[in-house]
Design a protein around this motif. Structure first.
Motif, PDB file in Angstrom:
ATOM      1  N   TYR A   1      68.717  33.633  21.559  1.00 35.07           N
ATOM      2  CA  TYR A   1      68.083  32.347  22.312  1.00 35.07           C
ATOM      3  C   TYR A   1      67.572  31.525  21.132  1.00 35.07           C
ATOM      4  O   TYR A   1      66.777  31.908  20.218  1.00 35.07           O
ATOM      5  CB  TYR A   1      67.327  32.646  23.338  1.00 35.07           C
ATOM      6  N   THR A   2      67.805  30.178  21.245  1.00 36.54           N
ATOM      7  CA  THR A   2      67.061  29.109  20.448  1.00 36.54           C
ATOM      8  C   THR A   2      66.314  28.411  21.568  1.00 36.54           C
ATOM      9  O   THR A   2      66.810  28.281  22.626  1.00 36.54           O
ATOM     10  CB  THR A   2      67.979  28.495  19.664  1.00 36.54           C
ATOM     11  N   PRO A   3      65.517  27.532  21.316  1.00 39.48           N
ATOM     12  CA  PRO A   3      64.921  26.363  21.936  1.00 39.48           C
ATOM     13  C   PRO A   3      65.934  25.545  22.664  1.00 39.48           C
ATOM     14  O   PRO A   3      65.822  25.183  23.591  1.00 39.48           O
ATOM     15  CB  PRO A   3      63.808  25.585  21.107  1.00 39.48           C
ATOM     16  N   GLU A   4      67.101  25.405  21.804  1.00 36.32           N
ATOM     17  CA  GLU A   4      68.116  24.398  22.336  1.00 36.32           C
ATOM     18  C   GLU A   4      69.115  25.028  23.187  1.00 36.32           C
ATOM     19  O   GLU A   4      70.094  24.422  23.732  1.00 36.32           O
ATOM     20  CB  GLU A   4      68.776  23.707  21.099  1.00 36.32           C
ATOM     21  N   SER A   5      69.030  26.403  23.324  1.00 32.68           N
ATOM     22  CA  SER A   5      69.495  27.108  24.471  1.00 32.68           C
ATOM     23  C   SER A   5      69.316  26.701  25.900  1.00 32.68           C
ATOM     24  O   SER A   5      69.995  27.094  26.766  1.00 32.68           O
ATOM     25  CB  SER A   5      69.612  28.605  24.295  1.00 32.68           C
ATOM     26  N   TYR A   6      68.250  25.872  25.930  1.00 31.17           N
ATOM     27  CA  TYR A   6      67.729  25.453  27.379  1.00 31.17           C
ATOM     28  C   TYR A   6      67.935  23.850  27.416  1.00 31.17           C
ATOM     29  O   TYR A   6      67.156  23.240  26.806  1.00 31.17           O
ATOM     30  CB  TYR A   6      66.267  26.087  27.577  1.00 31.17           C
ATOM     31  N   GLY A   7      68.527  23.785  28.588  1.00 34.09           N
ATOM     32  CA  GLY A   7      68.657  22.171  28.773  1.00 34.09           C
ATOM     33  C   GLY A   7      67.625  21.571  29.783  1.00 34.09           C
ATOM     34  O   GLY A   7      66.846  22.384  29.894  1.00 34.09           O
ATOM     35  N   PHE A   8      67.725  20.277  30.157  1.00 40.50           N
ATOM     36  CA  PHE A   8      66.615  19.637  30.651  1.00 40.50           C
ATOM     37  C   PHE A   8      66.373  20.363  31.923  1.00 40.50           C
ATOM     38  O   PHE A   8      65.237  20.522  32.285  1.00 40.50           O
ATOM     39  CB  PHE A   8      67.025  18.018  30.801  1.00 40.50           C
ATOM     40  N   GLU A   9      67.284  20.671  32.564  1.00 41.08           N
ATOM     41  CA  GLU A   9      66.988  21.348  33.970  1.00 41.08           C
ATOM     42  C   GLU A   9      66.133  22.821  33.817  1.00 41.08           C
ATOM     43  O   GLU A   9      65.332  22.979  34.446  1.00 41.08           O
ATOM     44  CB  GLU A   9      68.480  21.670  34.681  1.00 41.08           C
ATOM     45  N   GLU A  10      66.826  23.368  32.958  1.00 34.42           N
ATOM     46  CA  GLU A  10      65.872  24.751  32.576  1.00 34.42           C
ATOM     47  C   GLU A  10      64.532  24.500  31.886  1.00 34.42           C
ATOM     48  O   GLU A  10      63.367  25.256  32.291  1.00 34.42           O
ATOM     49  CB  GLU A  10      66.684  25.815  31.735  1.00 34.42           C
ATOM     50  N   ARG A  11      64.504  23.439  31.150  1.00 28.59           N
ATOM     51  CA  ARG A  11      63.110  23.152  30.867  1.00 28.59           C
ATOM     52  C   ARG A  11      62.147  22.659  31.752  1.00 28.59           C
ATOM     53  O   ARG A  11      60.912  22.854  31.834  1.00 28.59           O
ATOM     54  CB  ARG A  11      63.373  22.153  29.478  1.00 28.59           C
ATOM     55  N   ARG A  12      62.663  22.004  32.594  1.00 25.70           N
ATOM     56  CA  ARG A  12      62.049  21.414  33.918  1.00 25.70           C
ATOM     57  C   ARG A  12      61.590  22.589  34.726  1.00 25.70           C
ATOM     58  O   ARG A  12      60.297  22.647  35.071  1.00 25.70           O
ATOM     59  CB  ARG A  12      62.870  20.383  34.635  1.00 25.70           C
ATOM     60  N   ASP A  13      62.361  23.573  34.901  1.00 30.28           N
ATOM     61  CA  ASP A  13      62.138  24.826  35.603  1.00 30.28           C
ATOM     62  C   ASP A  13      60.842  25.507  35.054  1.00 30.28           C
ATOM     63  O   ASP A  13      59.925  26.292  35.783  1.00 30.28           O
ATOM     64  CB  ASP A  13      63.308  25.421  35.945  1.00 30.28           C
ATOM     65  N   ILE A  14      61.115  25.808  33.794  1.00 31.51           N
ATOM     66  CA  ILE A  14      59.922  26.564  33.169  1.00 31.51           C
ATOM     67  C   ILE A  14      58.457  25.623  33.179  1.00 31.51           C
ATOM     68  O   ILE A  14      57.388  26.362  33.596  1.00 31.51           O
ATOM     69  CB  ILE A  14      60.242  26.558  31.622  1.00 31.51           C
ATOM     70  N   ARG A  15      58.669  24.491  33.049  1.00 31.77           N
ATOM     71  CA  ARG A  15      57.419  23.490  33.057  1.00 31.77           C
ATOM     72  C   ARG A  15      56.631  23.727  34.552  1.00 31.77           C
ATOM     73  O   ARG A  15      55.550  23.887  34.587  1.00 31.77           O
ATOM     74  CB  ARG A  15      57.985  22.139  32.808  1.00 31.77           C
ATOM     75  N   GLU A  16      57.558  23.719  35.488  1.00 31.73           N
ATOM     76  CA  GLU A  16      57.074  23.413  37.011  1.00 31.73           C
ATOM     77  C   GLU A  16      56.539  24.736  37.367  1.00 31.73           C
ATOM     78  O   GLU A  16      55.689  25.037  38.059  1.00 31.73           O
ATOM     79  CB  GLU A  16      58.230  22.994  37.760  1.00 31.73           C
TER      80      GLU A  16
ATOM     81  N   GLY B   1      66.848  33.584  17.941  1.00 29.79           N
ATOM     82  CA  GLY B   1      67.812  32.777  17.059  1.00 29.79           C
ATOM     83  C   GLY B   1      67.316  31.726  16.467  1.00 29.79           C
ATOM     84  O   GLY B   1      66.475  31.182  16.219  1.00 29.79           O
ATOM     85  N   GLN B   2      68.521  31.552  15.321  1.00 29.32           N
ATOM     86  CA  GLN B   2      68.330  30.277  14.562  1.00 29.32           C
ATOM     87  C   GLN B   2      69.513  29.631  14.291  1.00 29.32           C
ATOM     88  O   GLN B   2      70.851  30.187  14.639  1.00 29.32           O
ATOM     89  CB  GLN B   2      67.922  30.791  12.961  1.00 29.32           C
ATOM     90  N   GLY B   3      69.615  28.305  14.195  1.00 30.98           N
ATOM     91  CA  GLY B   3      70.952  27.573  14.108  1.00 30.98           C
ATOM     92  C   GLY B   3      71.354  27.544  15.600  1.00 30.98           C
ATOM     93  O   GLY B   3      70.697  27.276  16.633  1.00 30.98           O
ATOM     94  N   LYS B   4      72.552  27.688  15.699  1.00 25.41           N
ATOM     95  CA  LYS B   4      73.180  27.818  16.832  1.00 25.41           C
ATOM     96  C   LYS B   4      73.092  28.783  17.593  1.00 25.41           C
ATOM     97  O   LYS B   4      73.174  30.229  16.964  1.00 25.41           O
ATOM     98  CB  LYS B   4      74.749  27.534  16.788  1.00 25.41           C
ATOM     99  N   GLY B   5      72.410  29.093  18.714  1.00 24.04           N
ATOM    100  CA  GLY B   5      72.275  30.096  19.439  1.00 24.04           C
ATOM    101  C   GLY B   5      73.451  30.891  20.036  1.00 24.04           C
ATOM    102  O   GLY B   5      74.318  30.359  20.067  1.00 24.04           O
ATOM    103  N   SER B   6      73.091  32.167  20.508  1.00 22.76           N
ATOM    104  CA  SER B   6      74.039  32.888  21.190  1.00 22.76           C
ATOM    105  C   SER B   6      73.529  33.843  22.281  1.00 22.76           C
ATOM    106  O   SER B   6      72.929  34.812  21.950  1.00 22.76           O
ATOM    107  CB  SER B   6      74.988  33.809  20.193  1.00 22.76           C
ATOM    108  N   ALA B   7      73.567  33.332  23.261  1.00 19.77           N
ATOM    109  CA  ALA B   7      72.647  33.940  24.541  1.00 19.77           C
ATOM    110  C   ALA B   7      73.224  35.424  24.842  1.00 19.77           C
ATOM    111  O   ALA B   7      72.519  36.433  25.185  1.00 19.77           O
ATOM    112  CB  ALA B   7      72.778  33.299  25.967  1.00 19.77           C
ATOM    113  N   SER B   8      74.614  35.833  24.746  1.00 18.37           N
ATOM    114  CA  SER B   8      75.219  36.899  25.035  1.00 18.37           C
ATOM    115  C   SER B   8      74.710  38.035  24.104  1.00 18.37           C
ATOM    116  O   SER B   8      74.687  39.143  24.263  1.00 18.37           O
ATOM    117  CB  SER B   8      76.630  36.833  24.812  1.00 18.37           C
TER     118      SER B   8
END
Length: 672
Positions: A100-115, A89-96
Motif C-alpha cells: 500500500y502507498t498513500p495514493e492507494s487511497y482515494g478521496f472517499e477513503e481519505r474522508r472515511d479515515i479522517r471522519e 509500498g513505493q512508487g505504484k502500489g499493489s494492494a494485493s
C-alpha cells in the motif's frame, strides 16, 4: 514463572485432576521475575514521582502491509487514542501484495479515515514508505538525482495524504543515507563494527560534478609513490611550471661494495626514487597540507588519492610529450617533402624513359648521404612519397597522443572535485528534507482553507526524520540525526528567504515543519557495536552503554530536535519491535526525559500487535484508575491477574463431566 510443589503450600489433599500451581512464593524462596512495572532506572535510582503517561498519550502504529482504513478501525476498537498509519509500498502500489502507498487511497477513503478518527477523537500521524531510499540519492555506483527526487516524492505523497486525513502532526520517514565505517567516525566513543574495521573498511570519495564514487580508500593498503623534491630552505614541495610536484631524481653513480672480502665498484644507473607508503604517511601529508592551507582542508583519504593521481598525471603528460614534443617539426618536414615531391614529379615528366636510371642513381646517393638506405632503385618522387607517408604516420601517432593530454587534464580536475562522501551527501540530504518541509508548510496552509476543517484546530504538519535502524549507515547515530535536522532547517530557511520571508519568520517555520522522530529501539541497536571495557563486568558495560545513549538523547532534547517518538524494544542487535519493556532498551529513562517536550509517542508493534500497546500502557502508563500510584493498580493486574492464583484443571472427563446437552449455563452457552 516458577512451578511450586502443591504439598508445600496447599496441603496434602490431591486428586487426579490436580497439577502444580503457579503461585508467587510467599517466603521468597523462589525468585519470580516480573516484567511489568519497575519504578527505578538502570542505575537503580527511583524514577521521578510524576513518571508515567496517561493512556491517551501512548499511541500505536498500524501494520503497514494492511489496508489502513481497516487497520485504523481495529486500533480504535482496541482503545488507542493516537494512531500512526504506515505504508510499505513505493512508487505504484499493489494492494494485493500488501504494498500500500498513500495514493492507494482515494478521496472517499481519505474522508472515511479522517471522519472515523475525528468521531472517535483519535489523533493521527503518518509514516511514509517504511523502506524508503536514501534522501541523498545514494546507490551502488554513487548518487543519482533522479533517485533523490523519487525519495522526495514518496515523502510528498505521505504529506498530501496527511493533509487529507490529519489535523496536523508528523509525517515520518527514515534517515538512511550512505555507508560509513563505525570505528572511523565513532571509535572514540567506544564503537566498532568488526575487529578489522579500522583497517579494512573503505573510505569513500565522491566526484561532486557527477555524484559518482571515485575511489574506495583502505588504510591497510600500502601505496608506492615517488619521493617528491622539497625546498631545502622552507621544506615546501617544489613544483614545475604546470603546478606538478617534482619527483626526486637519483643520478648515475658508482657504489662500492665488499663481496667475499674484495671491494668492488658497482655502477647504478639514474632513476626516480619511490617509496612504499603506509597510511600514517598520508595522515602526515594531509596534516601538513591543512596547516598551510586551512581554507582548503583535505583528509588522509583525499591525500592518498591525490598522490596516486599525481603519478597518473605525470605519466600521461610524459606520454604526450614523448610524441607531441616534435609535432611542429614533423608538420614542417611534411610540407618540405610535399614541395620536393612536386618539384621532382615535374622533372621526371620531362626526362626520357631511357634516362630515368640516372635520377634513380642520384636519388639513391642522396638517400645514402642522409642515412636512409632504400631497398631498391627508385625515382626521387617514389622515395619522397615513401618518406612523406612515414612522416604523416608519425603525425597521426602524435595526434593520437592528445588523449594523454586530455587524460592528464581530467585527472587534475578530479583532484579539484574529489571530496569525502559525507561532504557531498549531507548537503543533498538536507536539501531533500528542506523541500519536504516546505511542502508540509504549504499543505498546512492548504488545510486551513478546506471546508472539512472548518471549526477544527489545525496544527502544523511536520516532516519527522527518523534515525535509521542500521548503525553502519549515516543517519543511525543521534548526532547524525541532529546534523540532518539542523542543516535541513538552515536550508529551508534559505529557501524561504529567497521566497521573500524575513529571516526570523523563515527560521520559525523551518523549526515548526522539520523535526526529528527518535526511535529508541533503533538507537539501542548501537549496543551490538559497543566495545565496552574488558576489565568490567557485563552489567557495568551495559550501564556504560545506556549512559551514553541517554546522554545522546539529552543532547537532542536540549537542542530542540525531537518532535515525535517511536517506542520499540530489542536486545541491542536488530530492530525486532518487541513489546516495550521486554528487551533492554532504556525506554523508561528516555521517556522520563523526553516528556518535557510533550511529543507524540507511538508504540510500534511487530507480530505482537495489541500486546505491544498494552505492554506500553502497563510499563510506562499511569495506573488503571488514573492515580499516580503504579505499584498495585497497574494494567498488569488486569492482563495477568490469574497469576498467583490456584489454576483450574486443564480438562474433565468421564462421569465427572456433565452432559453438554442437558447442562448449560444461564447464558445458554454450551459447556465447551
Amino acid at each position: 514463572m516458577a512451578y511450586v510443589d502443591n504439598a508445600k503450600y496447599m496441603g496434602t489433599y490431591t486428586n487426579a485432576l490436580d497439577r502444580n500451581y503457579e503461585i508467587i512464593d510467599p517466603t521468597n524462596e523462589i525468585a519470580i521475575e516480573r516484567f511489568d512495572v519497575q519504578d527505578s532506572d538502570f542505575e537503580g535510582k527511583p524514577m521521578s514521582p510524576d513518571f508515567g503517561f496517561k493512556i491517551s498519550e501512548l499511541g500505536v502504529s498500524t501494520p503497514p502491509f494492511k489496508d489502513q482504513l481497516e487497520a485504523l478501525k481495529s486500533r480504535i476498537f482496541q482503545g488507542a487514542s493516537k494512531v500512526e498509519l504506515g505504508f510499505m509500498g513505493q512508487g505504484k502500489g499493489s494492494a494485493s501484495q500488501g504494498q500500500y502507498t498513500p495514493e492507494s487511497y482515494g478521496f472517499e477513503e481519505r474522508r472515511d479515515i479522517r471522519e472515523l478518527a475525528r468521531l472517535n477523537k483519535v489523533e493521527l500521524s503518518s509514516h511514509a514508505a517504511v523502506h524508503g531510499n536514501s534522501l541523498a540519492g545514494y546507490s551502488q555506483n554513487g548518487f543519482e538525482e533522479r533517485q533523490r527526487e523519487a525519495s522526495l516524492h514518496e515523502i510528498q505523497k505521505a504529506v498530501d495524504f496527511a493533509a487529507d486525513t490529519q489535523k496536523g502532526g508528523a509525517i515520518v520517514f527514515h534517515l538512511s543515507e550512505f555507508p560509513r565505517p563505525v570505528s572511523e567516525w565513532y571509535g572514540d566513543q567506544g564503537f566498532k563494527a568488526y575487529p578489522l574495521e579500522p583497517e579494512k573498511a573503505p573510505l569513500l570519495l565522491v566526484d561532486t560534478r557527477t555524484g559518482r564514487l571515485i575511489d574506495q580508500v583502505r588504510k591497510d593498503v600500502r601505496i608506492v609513490t615517488p619521493e617528491w623534491e622539497r625546498d631545502p630552505a622552507t621544506g615546501d614541495y617544489k613544483y614545475d611550471d604546470e603546478e606538478n610536484r617534482i619527483p626526486v631524481w637519483i643520478p648515475d653513480r658508482w657504489e662500492e661494495a665488499i663481496e667475499n672480502g674484495v671491494t668492488k665498484r658497482k655502477f647504478l644507473p639514474g632513476h626516480f626514487n619511490v617509496q612504499e607508503r603506509r597510511w600514517q604517511y598520508f595522515e602526515d601529508e594531509a596534516k601538513e597540507w591543512n596547516e598551510k592551507n586551512p581554507d582548503k582542508p583535505r583528509t588522509a583519504a583525499q591525500q592518498q588519492l591525490f598522490d596516486r593521481l599525481d603519478m597518473q598525471i605525470a605519466q600521461s603528460r610524459a606520454f604526450a610529450k614523448l610524441r607531441g614534443g616534435d609535432f611542429d617539426e614533423m608538420q614542417q618536414e611534411a610540407v618540405k617533402i610535399e614541395e620536393a615531391l612536386n618539384f621532382y614529379e615535374k622533372i621526371e615528366k620531362d626526362v626520357p624513359e631511357e634516362e630515368l636510371w640516372k635520377l634513380k642513381r642520384e636519388a639513391r646517393d642522396i638517400a645514402s648521404q642522409t642515412g636512409f638506405i632504400p631497398g631498391e632503385y627508385k625515382l626521387p618522387s617514389e622515395l619522397l612519397k615513401d618518406t612523406l607517408k612515414r612522416v604523416r604516420n608519425q603525425i597521426d601517432d602524435a595526434r593520437a597522443f592528445v588523449g594523454y593530454v586530455a587524460q592528464a587534464e581530467e585527472q587534475a580536475k578530479t583532484k579539484q572535485y574529489a571530496v569525502p562522501i559525507e561532504q557531498y551527501a549531507v548537503q543533498k540530504t538536507a536539501d531533500t528534507i528542506a523541500r519536504a518541509g516546505v511542502h508540509a508548510m504549504q499543505r498546512t496552509e492548504w488545510m486551513k482553507r478546506q471546508a472539512f476543517n472548518k471549526n477544527e484546530k489545525i496544527e502544523p504538519l511536520f516532516v519527522g526524520v527518523e534515525n535509521a535502524h542500521t548503525p553502519d549507515v549515516w543517519g543511525g547515530h543521534p548526532q547524525e540525526l541532529k546534523e540532518a535536522i539542523i542543516q535541513s532547517r538552515n536550508k529551508m530557511t534559505e529557501i524561504l528567504e529567497h521566497q521573500g520571508y524575513k529571516e526570523s519568520e523563515a527560521k520559525r517555520l523551518a523549526e515548526e515543519h522539520i523535526k526529528a522522530t527518535v526511535d529508541i529501539g533503533h538507537a539501542n541497536t548501537w549496543k551490538k557495536f559497543f566495545q565496552g571495557d574488558p576489565n568490567k563486568s557485563i552489567e557495568e558495560n551495559e550501564k556504560s552503554f545506556k549512559r551514553w545513549l541517554i546522554g545522546q538523547m539529552d543532547d537532542l532534547i536540549k537542542n530542540k530536535i525531537i518532535g515525535h517518538v517511536h517506542v520499540t524494544d530489542n536486545f541491542g542487535f536488530d530492530d525486532e519491535h518487541l513489546v516495550p519493556g521486554t528487551g533492554n532498551a532504556p525506554i523508561k529513562e528516555f521517556l522520563d526525559k523526553v516528556k518535557k517536550l510533550n511529543p507524540s509517542i507511538i508504540i510500534e508493534p511487530a507480530h505482537q500487535d495489541f500486546r505491544a500497546t498494552l505492554g506500553g500502557w502497563k510499563r510506562f502508563g499511569q495506573g488503571i484508575y488514573g492515580l499516580p500510584r503504579r505499584d498495585t493498580d497497574t494494567w498488569a493486574d488486569v492482563e495477568h491477574s490469574y497469576f498467583g492464583k490456584p489454576a483450574p484443571p486443564y480438562f474433565i472427563f468421564g462421569e465427572t463431566a456433565p452432559d453438554p446437552e442437558a447442562w448449560q449455563l444461564w447464558s445458554q452457552t454450551r459447556m465447551e
